[in-house]
Design an enzyme around this catalytic site. Structure first.
Site, PDB file in Angstrom:
ATOM      1  CD  GLU A 147     -99.515  -8.899  -1.114  1.00  0.00           C
ATOM      2  OE1 GLU A 147    -100.512  -8.720  -1.916  1.00  0.00           O
ATOM      3  OE2 GLU A 147     -98.738 -10.037  -1.217  1.00  0.00           O
ATOM      4  CD  GLU A 179    -102.456 -12.664  -2.524  1.00  0.00           C
ATOM      5  OE1 GLU A 179    -102.657 -13.048  -3.649  1.00  0.00           O
ATOM      6  OE2 GLU A 179    -102.819 -11.624  -2.005  1.00  0.00           O
TER       7      GLU A 179
END
Ligand code: AHR
Length: 502
Positions: A304, A173
């Protein structure tokens, strides 16, 4: 009459076992307590790993495990987690509750856990706050089989043989907690860092995962691919083997999220509709990937995914501990069917997270452990791992839902394994109505029979607790009968059903 038509002559690819992967972060009680209790714990363990949890996980055939984060990965300095435990540095886990991280679970412990689980390894490196040297030395420490400073250090710490890294994530991220970077900047950094993720063993090349988009940030996908794409490098995919995607289902949005157990029918449908959105994301990001990688050499890695609700009342908000109901089972069933059907592009997915965090398959409380409804879906769907996706089409299926939250009544996917057993997984999304479906085979004279049939189904709020640990579990499914050369099934409301046909 709703019909599921299966065509065994149309084989649509192999369902990578890694689609059924998991994620474990240094977050709340996932690693500590959930998976690792230490050698001196009274909770039965093998080399510190909880025996009950490891045994339960083995039953769902864990193909791959991602570690150490998540946001934690971009603040993790691996050298803090090796060597004698009493000398390991204590640090603050800034992202998750500000608690002390004593680094007693580090590289050696992760590989030991994967050894016990019999799964592949997915290590996520630190690009956000670490150096190229740190990342490169970690790879050397883990995988080099020779004389070098890092290999010698590993041996000094008790592990003579190198380990195998199957997948290596270069940052996490990085558009957010991993450094707040812009796509072009990250992509340039990715090009540099990945250069030093060396393949010390050409027989076991490390699959490099580039940090991909959040939800529908198509601009990120496009710019990262544009920047990493190099026309002078014919084997473009040599820069990356996978590009990640993160998507969580928050029924009421990021700010409010919503309770894991207290919701009405409208929120039931809203949640399922949001889970179905995964298909749009896979298709739209996939289209952009097609422009740069038409041969689909780069895997989409949804590392995720899952439901992210408001934490359970009275628990640490930084620990992301939530219950898991039949609604989670449906989200899992729907999402895994989507991944199966897009197995030409989706090569790995990692449910967030394995134990005690977000949509877990297992919850623990001291020495107690429960399997969640999501666990049972993974158990049923394990038969899809490595199987061949078969062409399958639903007709005569309408919509159900409330107001704008309309969803298809049923979703499905079908695969055939090496023994020619056909696995059909069906979800009835209706909160209150059963649904009859005829399963038929196109251009096929063979008369099919049911070898095995299972169901997970209950009232939509049903969940397991430490007092009633088996309210929701996988049960025999008997609501089927022969119909032509196929089968007719009656799906109960709120259900995930698996049929094994031969
Ligand atoms: O899974 C919890 C967190 O969600 C991860 O650390 C991060 O990558 C994502 O935002």
């Amino acid at each position: 009459m709703a019909k599921l038509m299966i065509n065994r002559n149309k084989k649509e690819g192999t369902i990578a076992p890694e689609i059924y992967g998991h994620f474990s972060e240094h977050l709340g009680r996932c690693i500590y307590e959930g998976l690792y209790v230490g050698e001196n714990s009274e909770i039965p363990n093998v080399n510190g790993m909880r025996t009950d949890v490891v045994e339960a996980l083995k039953e769902i055939k864990i193909p791959v495990l991602r570690w150490p984060g998540g946001c934690f990965a971009d603040e993790y300095h691996w050298k803090d987690g090796i060597g004698p435990k009493e000398n390991r540095k204590k640090m603050v886990n800034t992202h998750w509750g500000g608690v002390v991280e004593d680094n007693s679970f580090g590289t050696h412990e992760f590989f030991e856990l994967c050894r016990q689980l019999g799964c592949k390894t997915y290590i996520n490196g630190n690009l956000g706050s670490g150096t190229v040297q740190e990342m490169s030395e970690w790879v050397e420490y883990m995988t080099f089989n020779g004389v070098s400073p890092m290999a010698d250090l590993r041996k000094k710490n008790g592990h003579e043989e190198p380990w195998t890294i199957d997948y290596f994530g270069v940052g996490n991220e990085n558009w957010g907690c991993g450094g707040n970077m812009r796509p072009q900047y990250y992509a340039d950094e990715y090009r540099r860092y990945q250069t030093y993720v060396r393949n010390y063993d050409p027989q076991k090349p490390i699959q490099k995962i580039c940090g991909g988009a959040n939800v529908d940030d198509y601009d990120w996908t496009r710019k990262v691919l544009e920047t990493t794409h190099d026309h002078t490098v014919p084997e473009f995919h040599g820069f990356m083997d996978g590009l990640s995607l993160h998507y969580y289902v928050h029924p009421e949005g990021w700010e409010i999220k919503g309770s894991a157990t207290d919701f009405d029918e409208e929120v039931w449908y809203k949640t399922l509709k949001k889970a179905l959105y995964m298909e749009t994301l896979v298709e739209r990001h996939g289209k952009i990937m097609d422009q740069y990688d038409p041969d689909k050499k780069i895997g989409m890695i949804v590392d995720e995914w899952g439901c992210w609700f408001t934490v359970e009342p009275g628990t640490n908000p930084g620990f992301l501990y939530q219950q898991n109901t039949i609604r989670d089972a449906l989200v899992a069933g729907i999402t895994l069917n989507i991944f199966n059907k897009h197995c030409d592009r989706v090569k790995m997915a990692n449910l967030a997270q394995m134990v005690n965090v977000l949509q877990s398959v297992i919850l623990t409380e001291g020495p107690k452990m429960i399997k969640t409804p999501t666990y049972h879906v993974f158990h049923m769907y394990r038969h899809h791992q490595g199987a061949t996706l078969l062409n399958s089409t639903l007709t005569g299926v309408g919509e159900t839902g409330i107001g704008e939250w309309k969803v298809p009544e049923v979703t499905e996917s079908v695969s055939e394994d090496a023994e020619h057993i056909i696995t059909v997984t069906l979800n009835n999304l209706s909160a209150d109505e059963e649904k009859e479906i005829e399963i038929a085979f196109a251009g096929d004279e063979h008369v099919y029979s049911v070898k095995e049939a299972k169901v997970v189904s209950a009232e939509m709020h049903a969940h397991n607790t430490f007092d009633v640990p088996e309210l929701v579990k996988e049960e025999e499914f008997t609501a089927y009968k022969k119909c032509g050369n196929g089968i007719k099934v009656m799906l109960p409301p709120c259900s995930v059903v698996e049929l094994r046909l031969q």
